[in-house]
Design a protein around this motif. Sequence first.
Motif, PDB file in Angstrom:
ATOM      1  N   TRP A 128       0.859  -1.199   0.000  1.00 19.23           N
ATOM      2  CA  TRP A 128       0.000   0.000   0.000  1.00 19.23           C
ATOM      3  C   TRP A 128       0.885   1.235   0.000  1.00 19.23           C
ATOM      4  N   HIS A 180      -7.228  -3.077  -4.847  1.00 18.64           N
ATOM      5  CA  HIS A 180      -8.199  -2.788  -3.800  1.00 18.64           C
ATOM      6  C   HIS A 180      -7.911  -1.391  -3.269  1.00 18.64           C
ATOM      7  N   GLN A 181      -8.446  -0.401  -3.968  1.00 22.81           N
ATOM      8  CA  GLN A 181      -8.266   1.026  -3.699  1.00 22.81           C
ATOM      9  C   GLN A 181      -6.784   1.402  -3.837  1.00 22.81           C
ATOM     10  N   ASP A 182      -6.086   1.754  -2.760  1.00 18.61           N
ATOM     11  CA  ASP A 182      -4.668   2.138  -2.859  1.00 18.61           C
ATOM     12  C   ASP A 182      -3.730   1.002  -2.478  1.00 18.61           C
ATOM     13  N   ASN A 469      -6.940   0.714   3.465  1.00 17.31           N
ATOM     14  CA  ASN A 469      -6.500   0.665   2.063  1.00 17.31           C
ATOM     15  C   ASN A 469      -6.786   1.916   1.247  1.00 17.31           C
ATOM     16  N   TYR A 470      -7.119   3.049   1.897  1.00 15.95           N
ATOM     17  CA  TYR A 470      -7.216   4.290   1.140  1.00 15.95           C
ATOM     18  C   TYR A 470      -6.273   5.310   1.749  1.00 15.95           C
ATOM     19  N   ASP A 476     -14.778   9.690  -0.442  1.00 15.38           N
ATOM     20  CA  ASP A 476     -15.444   8.952  -1.510  1.00 15.38           C
ATOM     21  C   ASP A 476     -16.103   7.676  -0.981  1.00 15.38           C
ATOM     22  N   PHE A 478     -16.476   3.938  -1.757  1.00 11.12           N
ATOM     23  CA  PHE A 478     -15.808   2.925  -2.579  1.00 11.12           C
ATOM     24  C   PHE A 478     -16.001   1.564  -1.932  1.00 11.12           C
ATOM     25  N   HIS A 480     -14.659  -2.643  -2.441  1.00  7.65           N
ATOM     26  CA  HIS A 480     -13.832  -3.668  -3.073  1.00  7.65           C
ATOM     27  C   HIS A 480     -14.040  -4.983  -2.315  1.00  7.65           C
ATOM     28  N   GLY A 484     -13.419  -1.257   1.931  1.00  8.29           N
ATOM     29  CA  GLY A 484     -14.397  -0.323   1.409  1.00  8.29           C
ATOM     30  C   GLY A 484     -14.797   0.744   2.403  1.00  8.29           C
ATOM     31  N   ASN A 499     -15.976   2.025   7.615  1.00 15.31           N
ATOM     32  CA  ASN A 499     -14.852   1.440   6.877  1.00 15.31           C
ATOM     33  C   ASN A 499     -14.754  -0.044   7.208  1.00 15.31           C
TER      34      ASN A 499
END
Length: 707
Positions: A128, A180-182, A469-470, A476, A478, A480, A484, A499
């Motif tokens: 990440w 998976h996002q970032d 993971n962001y 936002d 999101f 995955h 998420g 989250n």
Amino acid sequence: MKLRDFSCAQSVWYLLVSGIVLSGGWLPGREAKAGPDVVTTAGLIESMVDMAKLGDYPSPAGKNVQYSSHDRRSTLPGGALWSANSDGFGREPVPGFDQVLKEPDAEGNGGEFVICDVHGPGAIVRTWTAGMDGTIRVILDGADEAVYDGPAKTFLASVYQDYAQKTGLDVEMLRRCFDHQDACYLPMPFAKGCRITWQGNLRRLHFYEVQVLHYEAGTQVASFSMDELKKAEGAIAKVAKIFSNVNDNYPYNPAGQVAELRETLRPDEKKQVLSLEGSERVEQLVLKIQAKDLVAALRQTVLYIRCDDYNLPQVASPVGDFFGAAPGINPYDSLPFSVEPDGTMTCRYVMPFQKKMIIELKNFGEQEVRVEGKVRHVACEWDPERSMYFFAHWRVKHDLITNDPGIADLPFVFARGKGCYVGTASLLMNPNPVPSSAGNWWGEGDEKVFVDDDEQPSIFGTGSEDYYNYSWSIGDIFVHPYCGQPRNDGPANRGFVTNYRWQINDLIPFNHSIYFSMELLTHQRTEGFSYARLGYYYAIPGTIDDHVFITREDVRKPVLPPTWTPDSSGGASNSVFFDIETIAEKGAKLVFESDGQWAGGKLAVWRPAETGKELVLTFPVAEEGSYIIRLVAAHTPVSGRLVAELDGQPLKLNGQDEAELATDFRILSRPVNGPRMALTKGDHRLVLKNTRPDSMLGLDFLWLQKR
């Protein structure tokens, strides 16, 4: 493949005939060969969707270690620097690396640093970054040639793109599987060791996390290479197909039986809704709640799952929170959980039991609640040495005052025993009045995970959003398969925020204890903060944890404060806010909807009788200067498209001629941003139009910020 590698022969039969050959034993990626079992890239990829493996303790076991840019001054638990936060912005007092190979010059250039230097077999299972500069070099097994040598951000966030070019594999298929996002979940096993180094300017960004499973000595591994990745094409295709729509494509065992449940619960009533007997495992739990006040019912209807007559339930959680998307119904699709728009909620975490499982529901609320659902269960053998129960214990703290007097490490799971940690959900209410993430951000704190004999956390993060993971506190929505943010009311990170992260290939084995906590560190001191959370894990019988009993006060209906006033501080400094009703022209046909999500507790709703109608807002500018105009608006399923003119000239919104305000399922508060522009002192005329017929514009407030 050996039958002992699965908990029942029927599972083996099903996986063979369906063409999905998952991990042998527990250890992800073990494939049956002519000789001993070997961990392979293909096997690790197939195990990304193997929920059945979670019911057995690892054999052989590994240790999950996260190498990250966390603040290296945080060495004394509970000490003055335990929550130090210099973890990747650059210019850290202590470089956020395991070792300095070459000191940088006075400008921060020319340095070389070690991210990790692992000796023995293992696998990289997650990477990440929030945007790491510089170059990363990855050497496996002491080879002369690097398996990766290039931009750090590419390796940490999307290395599959580089490997797609080298192997000819379909990049979109790889993206669906590993992106998976970032974070990137492309597994990279190694037989003898892994060394990752970074070169770059130490004064620039270097946020990173690299998660590695350290396997036991003697574990046989076929190390990652382009050839091994190409061999895994079939496994990648299968995982990508499942991940594209888990709720429709997940392969349940066809030998399973389905038990239906349907009950009505009166206020304060507790009922047993299902009892199963025998040596079995639940593969799917589906619930749907119906009530006049669904938001309240989802929090106040509590699920209890008790296996083998244990004194305390292994699962104790409000129904909505258990499925990872509370409060209310917030649709999303992930590997262990799915929530559908009609309120149907599905859990795919397997739940083994030796003799008996009882599912109970208690209605803590004041209204009647109807529950329907089903349980898919399959017979399988209970192994006294390896079979584990599934645990999920919910806890909450209401009315917190954050950053007062200091930073708190909130406990998620403290357990003594043997098992594997497999997932986390944070479900919080953030009443901070700053309408910018640079002010109302709640998740600056790090996860800290002590496993077994750790004196320092073997998993030490760089921020709550980084764990999920962001990055950069984005508001936002999101979703995955592994992570998420299915709810974030806004503006920015205000309101209800949820989250989740599921740890399937990057699970955390523990042999005798685990202590999982996460700092609650907000940008500003915030009163009235509420933080509910769940840690999901499996454990051998005899494991005990810090079980917290759920009270009626805990499950009070989740509501926002009835009103709030935007605060001009942090990222909203030098701002003036205007209520829409005070600046709308006389005669404007506005109606108002009341809810604590909106400033002043109400939202101005404009439904023009026909397209082309105008809503005129006139606002004063006290001082000539450079400004940004933002219109904070409701984004809903029935919202329109916004077009604006300022003083007779077209105004770009979010960089476009029109701003789309419609969303699926959710009701969000989001700013619509105009460009930075010079404004004179005096009144200015903002004209709004809605270009979508039969829709509405929900307008919260006008935000004028001097920049």
